[in-house]
Motif scaffolding. Structure first.
Motif, PDB file in Angstrom:
ATOM      1  N   LYS A 275       0.830  -1.191   0.000  1.00 59.29           N
ATOM      2  CA  LYS A 275       0.000   0.000   0.000  1.00 59.29           C
ATOM      3  C   LYS A 275       0.872   1.251   0.000  1.00 59.29           C
ATOM      4  O   LYS A 275       2.018   1.215   0.437  1.00 59.29           O
ATOM      5  N   PRO A 276       0.327   2.388  -0.473  1.00 58.71           N
ATOM      6  CA  PRO A 276       1.105   3.630  -0.430  1.00 58.71           C
ATOM      7  C   PRO A 276       1.551   3.969   0.987  1.00 58.71           C
ATOM      8  O   PRO A 276       1.077   3.383   1.964  1.00 58.71           O
ATOM      9  N   LYS A 277       2.425   4.948   1.091  1.00 64.49           N
ATOM     10  CA  LYS A 277       3.110   5.234   2.349  1.00 64.49           C
ATOM     11  C   LYS A 277       2.167   5.455   3.520  1.00 64.49           C
ATOM     12  O   LYS A 277       2.414   4.972   4.618  1.00 64.49           O
ATOM     13  N   ASN A 278       1.092   6.195   3.338  1.00 62.30           N
ATOM     14  CA  ASN A 278       0.168   6.433   4.444  1.00 62.30           C
ATOM     15  C   ASN A 278      -0.950   5.397   4.510  1.00 62.30           C
ATOM     16  O   ASN A 278      -1.890   5.535   5.290  1.00 62.30           O
ATOM     17  N   GLY A 372      -1.035  29.371  -5.669  1.00 57.79           N
ATOM     18  CA  GLY A 372      -2.275  29.564  -4.926  1.00 57.79           C
ATOM     19  C   GLY A 372      -3.149  28.339  -4.754  1.00 57.79           C
ATOM     20  O   GLY A 372      -4.301  28.454  -4.308  1.00 57.79           O
ATOM     21  N   THR A 373      -2.641  27.156  -5.097  1.00 57.94           N
ATOM     22  CA  THR A 373      -3.428  25.931  -4.884  1.00 57.94           C
ATOM     23  C   THR A 373      -3.636  25.701  -3.394  1.00 57.94           C
ATOM     24  O   THR A 373      -2.700  25.851  -2.597  1.00 57.94           O
ATOM     25  N   ASP A 374      -4.841  25.347  -3.025  1.00 61.95           N
ATOM     26  CA  ASP A 374      -5.170  25.090  -1.617  1.00 61.95           C
ATOM     27  C   ASP A 374      -4.239  24.024  -1.041  1.00 61.95           C
ATOM     28  O   ASP A 374      -4.090  22.944  -1.638  1.00 61.95           O
ATOM     29  N   PRO A 375      -3.583  24.285   0.109  1.00 62.79           N
ATOM     30  CA  PRO A 375      -2.660  23.301   0.695  1.00 62.79           C
ATOM     31  C   PRO A 375      -3.297  21.929   0.927  1.00 62.79           C
ATOM     32  O   PRO A 375      -2.609  20.914   0.824  1.00 62.79           O
ATOM     33  N   LYS A 376      -4.584  21.889   1.222  1.00 61.19           N
ATOM     34  CA  LYS A 376      -5.243  20.593   1.425  1.00 61.19           C
ATOM     35  C   LYS A 376      -5.244  19.798   0.123  1.00 61.19           C
ATOM     36  O   LYS A 376      -5.006  18.580   0.124  1.00 61.19           O
ATOM     37  N   THR A 377      -5.474  20.459  -0.989  1.00 62.08           N
ATOM     38  CA  THR A 377      -5.439  19.793  -2.294  1.00 62.08           C
ATOM     39  C   THR A 377      -4.034  19.275  -2.588  1.00 62.08           C
ATOM     40  O   THR A 377      -3.850  18.149  -3.066  1.00 62.08           O
ATOM     41  N   VAL A 378      -3.034  20.094  -2.289  1.00 65.86           N
ATOM     42  CA  VAL A 378      -1.647  19.686  -2.504  1.00 65.86           C
ATOM     43  C   VAL A 378      -1.313  18.486  -1.623  1.00 65.86           C
ATOM     44  O   VAL A 378      -0.699  17.509  -2.074  1.00 65.86           O
ATOM     45  N   GLU A 385       0.038  12.565   5.156  1.00 65.49           N
ATOM     46  CA  GLU A 385      -0.909  12.161   6.195  1.00 65.49           C
ATOM     47  C   GLU A 385      -1.801  13.323   6.607  1.00 65.49           C
ATOM     48  O   GLU A 385      -2.958  13.139   6.976  1.00 65.49           O
ATOM     49  N   SER A 386      -1.257  14.540   6.560  1.00 66.38           N
ATOM     50  CA  SER A 386      -2.029  15.710   6.974  1.00 66.38           C
ATOM     51  C   SER A 386      -1.507  16.952   6.251  1.00 66.38           C
ATOM     52  O   SER A 386      -0.399  16.965   5.713  1.00 66.38           O
ATOM     53  N   VAL A 387      -2.322  18.008   6.274  1.00 66.21           N
ATOM     54  CA  VAL A 387      -1.919  19.278   5.694  1.00 66.21           C
ATOM     55  C   VAL A 387      -0.724  19.844   6.459  1.00 66.21           C
ATOM     56  O   VAL A 387       0.149  20.489   5.873  1.00 66.21           O
TER      57      VAL A 387
END
Length: 412
Positions: A275-278, A372-378, A385-387
């Motif tokens: 599975k991926p890292k997280n 300007g991309t939303d950090p949550k999207t990034v 694992e989290s913003v």
């Protein structure tokens, strides 16, 4: 040991003397649980001898009773840090790479220095001294060759990671009733401060949008690189090296222009994935040009080997010449590095600074946040694992954003 004198036993145990060749000695006997976690198993006798006086034996008995009443394993052999550490490592239900990292930390930097100490004798001061030594002295057992043969003292970030591992190890020792409190946690622990970790961190080198574009255009038009699509996928997704190499054609949604990250290569087991890292799958959109490049790449594979290389379970980027295998992550990084060097000869080092394959991922995140991309999207796109993790890594971008915000609020 000479025969002990008889004595009656009561709930709090008793003390008695006995004769040895060295003279009179004193021992105590108390009752303790066979297993502190399973009181239904009943109790057993625990004895400690060799005390030089009756008073010393009574003091030791009182201490043992206090430890028994607080849930410690009294009367059993206390394991050394290395003995318990090996047991703890073998019990972890984590990925092989994660456990392998913990094992390298402990066997390389901790066990050679304090591994022979009983675990209940390791105090916060012991660990603080260890961290200080790690910062100034090279490890004691260094491999003669290979990746782990470097023998320099550790930086603040590495020491902090080892301190976190030891904190988890001592948590397990508390749970197993070997110790009452975790010496690796608390306000007296002197781990390297975050400010020192940041200070020692290498400067992150990334490409901006113009540099990334220049490199990819050079690969496609000047170099006419047969692996152009592979490098474009790294730039178009920001995914990790082994996530891209683990892609199968069923992970590409051509109609909706989406890429699904469902697995990553297991570097400890070549040919296997995990599975991926997280532990979470994710998907995200990619550009029309990326989908077009993937279509062309798929046609190329079909022309080479037919439909076998284009069915859903086939690797998107198979090993050239050994088509049923995935590519090797390390050699993929080396291939990228060579292409950067070749591009620099044409475009110039100033126009195209040296970066490594993993820094393509950093470049993608930096470009997105800067635009300007939303950090949550990034964060979701990168698989963090989290913003908070995203913001901590890319503080250089958020600092620029803060400076820009200050300029916007200049009303004078």
């Amino acid at each position: 040991m000479a025969k002990r004198s008889n004595a009656s036993y009561h709930d709090e145990g008793h003390v008695r003397e006995y004769e040895t060749k060295a003279g009179t000695r004193w021992s105590y006997i108390i009752r303790v649980p066979k297993d502190p976690d399973r009181p239904e198993l009943g109790t057993k006798y625990a004895e400690s001898g060799g005390h030089l006086s009756e008073g010393a034996a009574y003091d030791a008995k009182a201490k043992a009773l206090r430890e028994r009443d607080r849930g410690l394993r009294v009367g059993s052999k206390t394991p050394t840090l290395q003995e318990f550490g090996e047991q703890w490592l073998n019990s972890l239900a984590l990925s092989e790479s994660t456990v392998g990292g913990y094992r390298r930390q402990l066997t390389r930097h901790v066990f050679p220095r304090i591994g022979d100490k009983p675990i209940d004798q390791i105090k916060t001061t012991t660990l603080n001294e260890l961290y200080k030594i790690m910062e100034t002295e090279p490890p004691l057992n260094v491999a003669e060759t290979g990746r782990w043969s470097k023998a320099d003292p550790l930086g603040a970030n590495s020491i902090s990671k080892i301190a976190t591992t030891l904190g988890a190890l001592f948590d397990a020792a508390v749970d197993d009733h070997h110790i009452l409190d975790n010496p690796g946690k608390g306000r007296r622990v002197k781990k390297p401060p975050k400010s020192k970790i940041v200070e020692q961190a290498p400067t992150m080198v990334v490409w901006n949008q113009q540099q990334m574009t220049a490199f990819l255009v050079w690969l496609r038009d000047t170099r006419q690189d047969s692996d152009y699509t592979l490098w474009k996928m790294y730039a178009a997704t920001g995914a990790r090296r082994s996530e891209i190499l683990a892609l199968r054609w069923s992970d590409i949604d051509f109609k909706n222009r989406r890429v699904h990250i469902r697995r990553t290569l297991n570097v400890d087991k070549p040919g296997h994935t995990k599975k991926p890292k997280n532990g979470k799958s994710r998907d995200f959109a990619v550009s029309e040009s990326t989908i077009a490049a993937l279509r062309e790449w798929r046609k190329t594979l079909m022309a080479l080997r037919g439909l076998n290389l284009a069915h859903g379970s086939a690797w998107v980027f198979p090993m050239v010449g050994d088509w049923e295998r995935h590519r090797n992550p390390q050699s993929t990084s080396q291939m990228f590095q060579r292409r950067v060097e070749w591009a620099q000869k044409d475009l110039g080092v100033e126009a195209l600074p040296t970066i490594h394959l993993h820094e393509v991922r950093h470049s993608v995140a930096t470009i997105l946040i800067s635009e300007g991309t939303d950090p949550k999207t990034v964060s979701e796109r990168l698989g963090h694992e989290s913003v908070r993790i995203t913001l901590d890594i890319y503080t250089h971008v958020t600092k620029k954003s803060d400076d820009a915000a200050a300029a916007l609020l200049d009303f004078g």
